[in-house]
Design a protein around this motif. Structure first.
Motif, PDB file in Angstrom:
ATOM      1  N   ARG A 272       0.746  -1.449  -0.125  1.00  0.00           N
ATOM      2  CA  ARG A 272       0.348   0.084   0.010  1.00  0.00           C
ATOM      3  C   ARG A 272       1.128   0.844  -0.084  1.00  0.00           C
ATOM      4  O   ARG A 272      -0.148   2.013  -0.365  1.00  0.00           O
ATOM      5  N   VAL A 273       1.722   1.463   1.009  1.00  0.00           N
ATOM      6  CA  VAL A 273       2.415   2.069   0.733  1.00  0.00           C
ATOM      7  C   VAL A 273       3.644   2.775  -0.989  1.00  0.00           C
ATOM      8  O   VAL A 273       3.289   3.570  -0.933  1.00  0.00           O
ATOM      9  N   GLU A 274       3.859   2.168  -1.129  1.00  0.00           N
ATOM     10  CA  GLU A 274       4.199   1.101  -2.415  1.00  0.00           C
ATOM     11  C   GLU A 274       3.788   1.961  -3.828  1.00  0.00           C
ATOM     12  O   GLU A 274       4.482   2.599  -4.310  1.00  0.00           O
ATOM     13  N   ALA A 275       2.185   1.642  -3.603  1.00  0.00           N
ATOM     14  CA  ALA A 275       1.892   1.990  -5.026  1.00  0.00           C
ATOM     15  C   ALA A 275       1.448   3.530  -4.390  1.00  0.00           C
ATOM     16  O   ALA A 275       0.808   4.305  -5.510  1.00  0.00           O
TER      17      ALA A 275
ATOM     18  N   LEU B 139       6.669   4.639  -5.419  1.00  0.00           N
ATOM     19  CA  LEU B 139       7.833   4.406  -4.174  1.00  0.00           C
ATOM     20  C   LEU B 139       8.281   2.909  -5.302  1.00  0.00           C
ATOM     21  O   LEU B 139       8.961   2.028  -4.552  1.00  0.00           O
ATOM     22  N   GLN B 140       8.179   2.847  -6.596  1.00  0.00           N
ATOM     23  CA  GLN B 140       8.669   1.546  -6.972  1.00  0.00           C
ATOM     24  C   GLN B 140       9.823   2.116  -6.806  1.00  0.00           C
ATOM     25  O   GLN B 140      10.418   3.091  -8.283  1.00  0.00           O
ATOM     26  N   GLY B 141      10.926   0.616  -6.815  1.00  0.00           N
ATOM     27  CA  GLY B 141      11.698   1.223  -7.361  1.00  0.00           C
ATOM     28  C   GLY B 141      12.791   1.391  -6.063  1.00  0.00           C
ATOM     29  O   GLY B 141      13.877   1.372  -6.049  1.00  0.00           O
ATOM     30  N   ALA B 142      12.240   1.608  -5.368  1.00  0.00           N
ATOM     31  CA  ALA B 142      12.754   2.181  -3.619  1.00  0.00           C
ATOM     32  C   ALA B 142      12.697   0.957  -2.752  1.00  0.00           C
ATOM     33  O   ALA B 142      11.705   0.003  -2.599  1.00  0.00           O
ATOM     34  N   PRO B 143      13.943   1.306  -2.267  1.00  0.00           N
ATOM     35  CA  PRO B 143      13.726   0.542  -0.535  1.00  0.00           C
ATOM     36  C   PRO B 143      13.202   0.047  -0.080  1.00  0.00           C
ATOM     37  O   PRO B 143      12.944   1.147   0.896  1.00  0.00           O
ATOM     38  N   LEU B 144      12.620  -0.806  -0.147  1.00  0.00           N
ATOM     39  CA  LEU B 144      11.085  -1.633   1.000  1.00  0.00           C
ATOM     40  C   LEU B 144      11.062  -2.180   1.690  1.00  0.00           C
ATOM     41  O   LEU B 144      11.245  -3.397   1.682  1.00  0.00           O
ATOM     42  N   PRO B 145      12.660  -2.458   3.017  1.00  0.00           N
ATOM     43  CA  PRO B 145      13.073  -3.647   4.136  1.00  0.00           C
ATOM     44  C   PRO B 145      11.734  -4.260   4.396  1.00  0.00           C
ATOM     45  O   PRO B 145      10.485  -3.328   4.949  1.00  0.00           O
ATOM     46  N   ASP B 146      11.676  -6.374   4.933  1.00  0.00           N
ATOM     47  CA  ASP B 146      10.364  -6.205   5.200  1.00  0.00           C
ATOM     48  C   ASP B 146      10.477  -6.349   6.942  1.00  0.00           C
ATOM     49  O   ASP B 146       9.446  -6.230   7.199  1.00  0.00           O
TER      50      ASP B 146
ATOM     51  N   TRP C  99      12.936   5.939   7.008  1.00  0.00           N
ATOM     52  CA  TRP C  99      14.053   4.923   6.898  1.00  0.00           C
ATOM     53  C   TRP C  99      14.889   5.102   6.083  1.00  0.00           C
ATOM     54  O   TRP C  99      15.030   5.988   5.370  1.00  0.00           O
ATOM     55  N   GLU C 100      15.813   5.008   6.692  1.00  0.00           N
ATOM     56  CA  GLU C 100      17.001   5.599   6.492  1.00  0.00           C
ATOM     57  C   GLU C 100      17.401   4.920   5.099  1.00  0.00           C
ATOM     58  O   GLU C 100      17.973   4.983   4.316  1.00  0.00           O
ATOM     59  N   GLU C 101      17.014   3.232   4.472  1.00  0.00           N
ATOM     60  CA  GLU C 101      17.306   3.430   3.421  1.00  0.00           C
ATOM     61  C   GLU C 101      16.780   4.561   1.705  1.00  0.00           C
ATOM     62  O   GLU C 101      17.412   4.284   0.904  1.00  0.00           O
ATOM     63  N   LEU C 102      15.857   4.670   2.312  1.00  0.00           N
ATOM     64  CA  LEU C 102      15.285   6.040   1.355  1.00  0.00           C
ATOM     65  C   LEU C 102      15.841   6.878   1.440  1.00  0.00           C
ATOM     66  O   LEU C 102      16.230   7.465   0.319  1.00  0.00           O
ATOM     67  N   LEU C 103      16.210   7.613   2.247  1.00  0.00           N
ATOM     68  CA  LEU C 103      16.601   8.215   2.742  1.00  0.00           C
ATOM     69  C   LEU C 103      17.917   8.697   1.959  1.00  0.00           C
ATOM     70  O   LEU C 103      18.775   9.449   1.438  1.00  0.00           O
ATOM     71  N   ASP C 104      19.220   7.250   2.280  1.00  0.00           N
ATOM     72  CA  ASP C 104      20.184   6.386   2.002  1.00  0.00           C
ATOM     73  C   ASP C 104      20.479   6.222   0.073  1.00  0.00           C
ATOM     74  O   ASP C 104      21.490   7.195  -0.695  1.00  0.00           O
ATOM     75  N   THR C 105      19.331   5.539  -0.223  1.00  0.00           N
ATOM     76  CA  THR C 105      19.836   5.610  -1.421  1.00  0.00           C
ATOM     77  C   THR C 105      18.597   6.053  -2.676  1.00  0.00           C
ATOM     78  O   THR C 105      18.619   6.361  -3.583  1.00  0.00           O
ATOM     79  N   PHE C 106      17.500   6.132  -2.141  1.00  0.00           N
ATOM     80  CA  PHE C 106      16.306   6.486  -3.015  1.00  0.00           C
ATOM     81  C   PHE C 106      16.447   8.449  -2.632  1.00  0.00           C
ATOM     82  O   PHE C 106      16.304   8.616  -4.000  1.00  0.00           O
TER      83      PHE C 106
END
Length: 233
Positions: A9-12, A16-23, A123-130
């Motif tokens: 739901r967050v991705e859609a 955020l398609q292509g963004a890091p979304l850790p489980d 979240w860190e992965e979003l800020l650092d990679t995306f």
């Protein structure tokens, strides 16, 4: 709804398609925090004004107000850290030998906030990679108190709150030959800022004048917004 369903739901909804979304993240809490697309500053209009309405004309009293000098506007500054810097008298334009009855006293009124991006739901992965765009906006009144009435300094900080990863400053000079008495909008977009950003330090300063009563420079519409998009270069 399962954690995986919240993540989808967050991705859609936030594109955020292509963004890091850790489980490992709590996607329900992130969705409910709505960190993307909303203003992350607290109390963005402490004077109760809107940029959609022109600033009120200054009030000039028939009888000067009495009492000690006031260097700060009346308002609810909850969420802001404020300070006042009283400036020395400016006598540069006064002819030598002239008799001076009274001079205006100028002061800077500073307001600042530090936005904790992780605490707001990012979240860190979003800020650092995306590295989504971080959009800064602000509005100040064309008060004509002085040629320099507004300053803005925004810094993107690392986890230690002292490492500056990116920054932007605004220090305009006003044209005192015209007077439209409107809001002037200031904006900047941080993009491709690199990994490690965890905080946004927002500081703006407005210049006020006091001569028997306060002649302030008003502001409104301050915002820090993280947009779920990136800018390639």
């Amino acid at each position: 709804m399962s954690t995986d369903e919240w993540k989808k739901r967050v991705e859609a909804e936030w594109s955020l398609q292509g963004a890091p979304l850790p489980d490992s993240l709590d996607w329900k809490s992130i969705y409910e925090a709505k960190p993307l697309g909303r203003n992350l500053l607290k109390n963005p209009a402490p004077l109760g004004m809107s940029k959609d309405t022109p600033p009120p004309e200054p009030e000039y009293h028939d009888m000067p107000m009495r009492g000690p000098p006031r260097y700060q506007l009346d308002g609810d500054f909850t969420g802001w850290t404020t300070s006042v810097e009283i400036l020395p008298y400016d006598t540069s334009g006064i002819p030598q030998g002239a008799v001076i009855c009274e001079l205006p006293r100028l002061s800077w009124f500073s307001m600042e906030q530090v936005v904790d991006l992780k605490a707001e739901g990012l979240w860190e992965e979003l800020l650092d990679t995306f590295q989504p765009e971080i959009v800064i906006q602000d509005c100040y009144e064309e008060s004509q108190v002085h040629q320099s009435i507004y300053q803005l300094h925004v810094k993107l900080l690392g986890a230690d709150k002292s490492t500056v990863i990116s920054e932007h400053s605004v220090n305009p000079t006003e044209d005192l030959s015209t007077y439209s008495h409107t809001w002037k909008e200031v904006s900047h977009v941080f993009c491709n800022y690199g990994p490690g950003v965890r905080y946004v330090h927002f500081v703006h300063r407005l210049k006020n004048s006091f001569m028997r009563e306060l002649y302030p420079t008003k502001f409104t519409g301050s915002s820090v917004i993280v947009r779920p998009v990136t800018t390639s270069s």
